[in-house]
Write an enzyme that holds these catalytic residues in place. Structure first.
Site, PDB file in Angstrom:
ATOM      1  N   TYR A 153      15.583   8.345  -2.917  1.00 19.18           N
ATOM      2  CA  TYR A 153      14.159   8.412  -3.016  1.00 19.18           C
ATOM      3  C   TYR A 153      13.720   9.849  -1.918  1.00 19.18           C
ATOM      4  CZ  TYR A 153       9.795   6.673  -0.776  1.00 19.18           C
ATOM      5  OH  TYR A 153       8.544   6.728  -0.536  1.00 19.18           O
ATOM      6  N   CYS A 187      11.183  10.139   4.413  1.00 17.44           N
ATOM      7  CA  CYS A 187      12.318   9.893   4.135  1.00 17.44           C
ATOM      8  C   CYS A 187      12.728  11.320   3.948  1.00 17.44           C
ATOM      9  CB  CYS A 187      12.162   9.186   2.742  1.00 17.44           C
ATOM     10  SG  CYS A 187      12.146   7.720   3.453  1.00 17.44           S
ATOM     11  N   GLU A 215       8.576  -5.513   0.964  1.00 19.75           N
ATOM     12  CA  GLU A 215       7.870  -5.128   1.651  1.00 19.75           C
ATOM     13  C   GLU A 215       8.875  -4.392   2.756  1.00 19.75           C
ATOM     14  OE1 GLU A 215       9.122  -7.722   0.903  1.00 19.75           O
ATOM     15  OE2 GLU A 215      10.921  -9.010   2.459  1.00 19.75           O
ATOM     16  N   ASN A 262       5.995   5.651   7.154  1.00 16.30           N
ATOM     17  CA  ASN A 262       5.334   3.529   7.782  1.00 16.30           C
ATOM     18  C   ASN A 262       3.707   3.557   7.031  1.00 16.30           C
ATOM     19  OD1 ASN A 262       8.569   2.839   6.821  1.00 16.30           O
ATOM     20  ND2 ASN A 262       8.644   3.677   9.316  1.00 16.30           N
TER      21      ASN A 262
HETATM   22  P1  NAD Z   1       3.196   0.686  -4.137  1.00 14.93           P
HETATM   23  O1  NAD Z   1       4.546   0.842  -4.607  1.00 14.93           O
HETATM   24  O2  NAD Z   1       1.792  -0.321  -3.609  1.00 14.93           O
HETATM   25  O3  NAD Z   1       2.352   1.482  -5.056  1.00 14.93           O
HETATM   26  C1  NAD Z   1       2.918   2.538  -6.110  1.00 14.93           C
HETATM   27  C2  NAD Z   1       2.379   2.471  -7.467  1.00 14.93           C
HETATM   28  O4  NAD Z   1       2.472   3.246  -8.328  1.00 14.93           O
HETATM   29  C3  NAD Z   1       2.485   0.948  -7.354  1.00 14.93           C
HETATM   30  O5  NAD Z   1       1.708   0.420  -7.860  1.00 14.93           O
HETATM   31  C4  NAD Z   1       3.501   1.277  -8.464  1.00 14.93           C
HETATM   32  O6  NAD Z   1       3.500  -0.598 -10.036  1.00 14.93           O
HETATM   33  C5  NAD Z   1       3.393   2.441  -9.647  1.00 14.93           C
HETATM   34  N1  NAD Z   1       4.098   3.157 -10.801  1.00 14.93           N
HETATM   35  C6  NAD Z   1       4.778   2.765 -10.406  1.00 14.93           C
HETATM   36  N2  NAD Z   1       5.289   3.591 -11.425  1.00 14.93           N
HETATM   37  C7  NAD Z   1       4.757   3.799 -11.980  1.00 14.93           C
HETATM   38  C8  NAD Z   1       4.642   3.671 -13.184  1.00 14.93           C
HETATM   39  N3  NAD Z   1       5.975   4.418 -14.269  1.00 14.93           N
HETATM   40  N4  NAD Z   1       3.065   4.327 -13.842  1.00 14.93           N
HETATM   41  C9  NAD Z   1       2.148   4.049 -12.985  1.00 14.93           C
HETATM   42  N5  NAD Z   1       2.164   3.193 -11.805  1.00 14.93           N
HETATM   43  C10 NAD Z   1       3.541   3.271 -11.678  1.00 14.93           C
HETATM   44  O7  NAD Z   1       2.927   1.557  -2.449  1.00 14.93           O
HETATM   45  P2  NAD Z   1       2.167   2.102  -1.699  1.00 14.93           P
HETATM   46  O8  NAD Z   1       3.125   1.491  -0.198  1.00 14.93           O
HETATM   47  O9  NAD Z   1       1.229   2.738  -2.359  1.00 14.93           O
HETATM   48  O10 NAD Z   1       2.461   3.810  -1.875  1.00 14.93           O
HETATM   49  C11 NAD Z   1       1.865   5.732  -2.405  1.00 14.93           C
HETATM   50  C12 NAD Z   1       2.706   5.824  -2.329  1.00 14.93           C
HETATM   51  O11 NAD Z   1       3.248   6.733  -1.245  1.00 14.93           O
HETATM   52  C13 NAD Z   1       4.010   5.849  -2.920  1.00 14.93           C
HETATM   53  O12 NAD Z   1       4.077   7.129  -3.921  1.00 14.93           O
HETATM   54  C14 NAD Z   1       4.718   6.545  -2.081  1.00 14.93           C
HETATM   55  O13 NAD Z   1       6.733   6.467  -2.033  1.00 14.93           O
HETATM   56  C15 NAD Z   1       4.405   7.212  -1.014  1.00 14.93           C
HETATM   57  N6  NAD Z   1       4.846   6.132   0.472  1.00 14.93           N
HETATM   58  C16 NAD Z   1       4.383   5.708   1.457  1.00 14.93           C
HETATM   59  C17 NAD Z   1       4.886   4.941   2.417  1.00 14.93           C
HETATM   60  C18 NAD Z   1       4.378   3.538   3.084  1.00 14.93           C
HETATM   61  O14 NAD Z   1       4.922   2.967   4.273  1.00 14.93           O
HETATM   62  N7  NAD Z   1       3.262   3.359   1.954  1.00 14.93           N
HETATM   63  C19 NAD Z   1       5.723   5.768   3.124  1.00 14.93           C
HETATM   64  C20 NAD Z   1       5.806   7.161   2.921  1.00 14.93           C
HETATM   65  C21 NAD Z   1       5.405   7.573   1.248  1.00 14.93           C
END
Ligand code: NAD
Length: 326
Positions: free
Chosen positions: A152, A123, A194, A181
């Protein structure tokens, strides 16, 4: 155990963080996880799991209290397009995620951790390079001049730069990946946060034969999706390497959202109609560019999307059946 490697996983209650804890445990690490919540669908395998808010410096100090061999910073305020692109959560997304990263970077540096991994995102890539669904540009160097299409993305870019600054000024050993993704079992599949693969699997699993499922926009927007196991392979390879990044961790198998819906239907063996409705969309096209990861790590994700979608569909169909039986 003497000589056992130690890791801290921030965001260990989330989708990728939970799977990462399992991976690190299977590799023999002692693991501490921290998150606002425990993992939703199965118990953590972390040796120590702290439920706490990483925006709070006191909590951060208590969990990041030593020279861990490896720190994985995945905690973020995030969700799928419905969460990120509605504009309703911009202040929270920027403020919450930036605070987490400010705290974690400072403490990782103070304790001189072995390596710190930061999960950035596709992103961050400029919206102007992703107008053509058939020809998006997402090479790492194309991030600048910056123009992400969401707050974001801007926060991720800020935090990338902050970790890189700690690397330049203080020698902090940083590794940065831009995920494209990531999907798979035990990811959010309902409730508004989701992402497209889970949403399509859920809609198909919930719909009776011959009915219609809703698709946001014309469905011609393109994306690529990477199955969780290959994402973990990429993370571990990057952290073990000498390359700082940022580097894309994503699939180069691009598909339209209509195509993704069709794939979910084929897997389910159902014929459903597509009803295109208005919804938050994001850029027209996005695909991973894997030249750099191939060059630096001698590796790139290679499994077909269909394989991951089959595993994910099976898991989501079971969730749908279980919640219908409640
Ligand atoms: P997710 O939302 O399942 O996991 C993120 C976790 O961070 C959540 O469990 C949430 O409770 C925790 N969190 C949020 N605020 C918090 C706080 N203040 N203190 C403690 N914990 C906190 O997301 P994910 O899909 O597992 O993504 C993990 C990382 O990868 C993120 O940084 C996301 O931005 C990045 N990312 C994910 C994707 C994807 O497709 N899943 C794509 C690009 C980037």
């Amino acid at each position: 155990m003497p000589n056992q490697k130690t890791a801290l996983v921030c965001g260990a209650g989330g989708f990728i963080g939970h799977h990462l804890v399992n991976r690190l445990k299977s590799e023999g690490f002692w693991v501490r996880g921290v998150d606002l919540k425990k993992p939703e669908f199965s118990a953590t395998t972390a040796d120590d799991f702290v439920v706490g808010d990483l925006r709070d410096q006191q909590v951060c100090r208590a969990v990041l209290d030593r020279a861990f061999d490896e720190v994985y910073q995945l905690a973020a305020d995030m969700g799928g397009a419905g969460y990120i692109f509605s504009g309703l959560h911009d202040a929270d997304v920027m403020h919450n995620s930036a605070l987490i990263n400010l705290n974690v970077a400072e403490l990782a540096n103070k304790h001189k951790v072995g390596r710190i991994f930061y999960s950035s995102s596709a992103c961050i890539y400029p919206a102007y390079n992703q107008l053509d669904p058939d020809n998006p540009k997402c090479s790492e160097a194309s991030a600048y001049p910056a123009e992400p299409d969401s707050e974001y993305g801007w926060e991720k870019l800020f935090s990338e730069r902050m970790y890189l600054s700690f690397h330049r000024n203080y020698g902090l050993k940083v590794r940065i990946a831009r995920f494209h993704n990531i999907f798979g079992p035990e990811g959010t599949w309902t409730g508004g946060k989701e992402k497209a693969p889970a949403a399509m699997c859920r809609k198909v699993a919930e719909s009776p034969e011959g009915s219609e499922i809703e698709v946001w926009g014309d469905g011609k927007q393109t994306r690529s999706f990477l199955y969780i196991d290959e994402c973990l392979d990429g993370i571990r390879r990057l952290v073990d390497s000498d390359f700082t990044g940022p580097v894309n961790i994503g699939s180069e198998e691009m598909i339209s959202i209509n195509g993704l819906a069709e794939m979910a239907m084929e897997i389910a063996g159902k014929k459903l109609g597509l009803k295109h409705i208005e919804g938050p969309l994001g850029v027209r096209g996005r695909n991973s560019d894997n030249h750099l990861i191939r060059e630096k790590l001698g590796w790139t994700p290679s499994r077909p999307l269909r394989e991951g979608m089959e595993k994910t569909y099976r898991w989501i169909a079971a969730q749908v059946a279980a919640s219908a039986g409640k």
